[in-house]
Motif scaffolding. Structure first.
Motif, short mmCIF file in Angstrom:
data_model
loop_
_atom_site.label_atom_id
_atom_site.label_comp_id
_atom_site.label_asym_id
_atom_site.label_seq_id
_atom_site.Cartn_x
_atom_site.Cartn_y
_atom_site.Cartn_z
N CYS A 16 7.19 -12.25 -2.18
CA CYS A 16 6.16 -12.38 -3.21
C CYS A 16 4.88 -13.00 -2.67
O CYS A 16 3.80 -12.46 -2.86
CB CYS A 16 6.69 -13.21 -4.37
N GLY A 17 4.96 -14.13 -2.02
CA GLY A 17 3.77 -14.80 -1.50
C GLY A 17 3.09 -14.00 -0.42
O GLY A 17 1.86 -13.90 -0.39
N VAL A 18 3.85 -13.42 0.48
CA VAL A 18 3.27 -12.64 1.57
C VAL A 18 2.63 -11.36 1.04
O VAL A 18 1.51 -11.01 1.44
CB VAL A 18 4.34 -12.32 2.64
N ALA A 19 3.29 -10.67 0.12
CA ALA A 19 2.73 -9.45 -0.46
C ALA A 19 1.43 -9.77 -1.20
O ALA A 19 0.46 -9.02 -1.11
CB ALA A 19 3.73 -8.80 -1.40
N ASP A 20 1.40 -10.89 -1.91
CA ASP A 20 0.20 -11.30 -2.62
C ASP A 20 -0.94 -11.58 -1.64
O ASP A 20 -2.07 -11.15 -1.86
CB ASP A 20 0.49 -12.53 -3.47
N LEU A 21 -0.64 -12.27 -0.56
CA LEU A 21 -1.67 -12.55 0.45
C LEU A 21 -2.19 -11.27 1.09
O LEU A 21 -3.40 -11.13 1.31
CB LEU A 21 -1.12 -13.48 1.53
N LEU A 22 -1.30 -10.34 1.38
CA LEU A 22 -1.73 -9.06 1.94
C LEU A 22 -2.65 -8.31 0.99
O LEU A 22 -3.69 -7.78 1.38
CB LEU A 22 -0.51 -8.19 2.29
N ARG A 24 -4.48 -9.59 -1.51
CA ARG A 24 -5.74 -10.32 -1.65
C ARG A 24 -6.66 -10.08 -0.47
O ARG A 24 -7.88 -10.12 -0.61
CB ARG A 24 -5.49 -11.82 -1.77
N ALA A 25 -6.10 -9.82 0.70
CA ALA A 25 -6.89 -9.56 1.90
C ALA A 25 -7.37 -8.11 1.95
O ALA A 25 -8.01 -7.71 2.92
CB ALA A 25 -6.08 -9.89 3.15
N GLY A 26 -7.04 -7.32 0.92
CA GLY A 26 -7.52 -5.94 0.86
C GLY A 26 -6.56 -4.92 1.43
O GLY A 26 -6.92 -3.76 1.58
N ASN A 27 -5.34 -5.33 1.75
CA ASN A 27 -4.34 -4.40 2.27
C ASN A 27 -3.53 -3.83 1.12
O ASN A 27 -3.51 -4.38 0.03
CB ASN A 27 -3.41 -5.13 3.25
N THR A 28 -2.85 -2.73 1.38
CA THR A 28 -2.01 -2.10 0.38
C THR A 28 -0.55 -2.20 0.81
O THR A 28 -0.19 -1.72 1.88
CB THR A 28 -2.38 -0.61 0.22
N VAL A 29 0.26 -2.86 0.01
CA VAL A 29 1.70 -2.95 0.28
C VAL A 29 2.31 -1.63 -0.17
O VAL A 29 2.27 -1.29 -1.35
CB VAL A 29 2.34 -4.15 -0.43
N THR A 30 2.86 -0.87 0.77
CA THR A 30 3.39 0.46 0.46
C THR A 30 4.90 0.48 0.28
O THR A 30 5.42 1.41 -0.32
CB THR A 30 2.99 1.47 1.56
N ALA A 31 5.59 -0.52 0.78
CA ALA A 31 7.05 -0.57 0.61
C ALA A 31 7.51 -2.01 0.74
O ALA A 31 6.95 -2.79 1.51
CB ALA A 31 7.75 0.29 1.65
N GLN A 46 16.39 -11.95 2.49
CA GLN A 46 15.46 -11.52 3.53
C GLN A 46 14.60 -10.39 2.97
O GLN A 46 15.10 -9.49 2.31
CB GLN A 46 16.23 -11.02 4.77
N ALA A 47 13.30 -10.45 3.25
CA ALA A 47 12.38 -9.44 2.72
C ALA A 47 11.66 -8.76 3.87
O ALA A 47 11.36 -9.38 4.90
CB ALA A 47 11.36 -10.10 1.80
N TYR A 48 11.39 -7.48 3.69
CA TYR A 48 10.66 -6.67 4.66
C TYR A 48 9.55 -5.96 3.91
O TYR A 48 9.80 -5.34 2.88
CB TYR A 48 11.58 -5.66 5.34
N LEU A 49 8.32 -6.08 4.41
CA LEU A 49 7.17 -5.44 3.76
C LEU A 49 6.52 -4.47 4.73
O LEU A 49 6.45 -4.73 5.92
CB LEU A 49 6.12 -6.49 3.37
N LEU A 50 6.02 -3.37 4.18
CA LEU A 50 5.23 -2.42 4.95
C LEU A 50 3.88 -2.36 4.26
O LEU A 50 3.79 -2.09 3.06
CB LEU A 50 5.90 -1.05 4.94
N ALA A 51 2.80 -2.65 5.01
CA ALA A 51 1.46 -2.68 4.44
C ALA A 51 0.50 -1.86 5.28
O ALA A 51 0.62 -1.82 6.51
CB ALA A 51 0.97 -4.12 4.33
N THR A 52 -0.45 -1.23 4.60
CA THR A 52 -1.50 -0.49 5.27
C THR A 52 -2.72 -1.38 5.38
O THR A 52 -3.12 -2.01 4.41
CB THR A 52 -1.85 0.78 4.47
#
Length: 57
Positions: A16-22, A24-31, A46-52
């Motif tokens: 949650c926190g990492v996805a929110d930071l991504l 806010r920085a203008g990235n798109t969390v895709t998965a 454990q969480a895994y995020l994929l961001a563009t």
């Protein structure tokens, strides 16, 4: 760790926190994938995020 010029995988104990930071920085969390802890090795999920990356320099 997968790496290319467009994407990066982020591993964290909470997404949650990492996805929110991504975002806010203008990235798109895709998965995102969250798995329950394996009691033999993990104490927390454990969480895994994929961001563009954004188009900004």
């Amino acid at each position: 760790m997968f790496e290319s010029s467009a994407t990066r995988v982020v591993r964290a104990s909470t997404s949650c926190g990492v996805a929110d930071l991504l975002s806010r920085a203008g990235n798109t969390v895709t998965a995102r994938m969250v798995r329950e802890p394996d009691e033999r090795w993990d104490r927390v999920p454990q969480a895994y995020l994929l961001a563009t990356k954004s188009g900004r320099p």
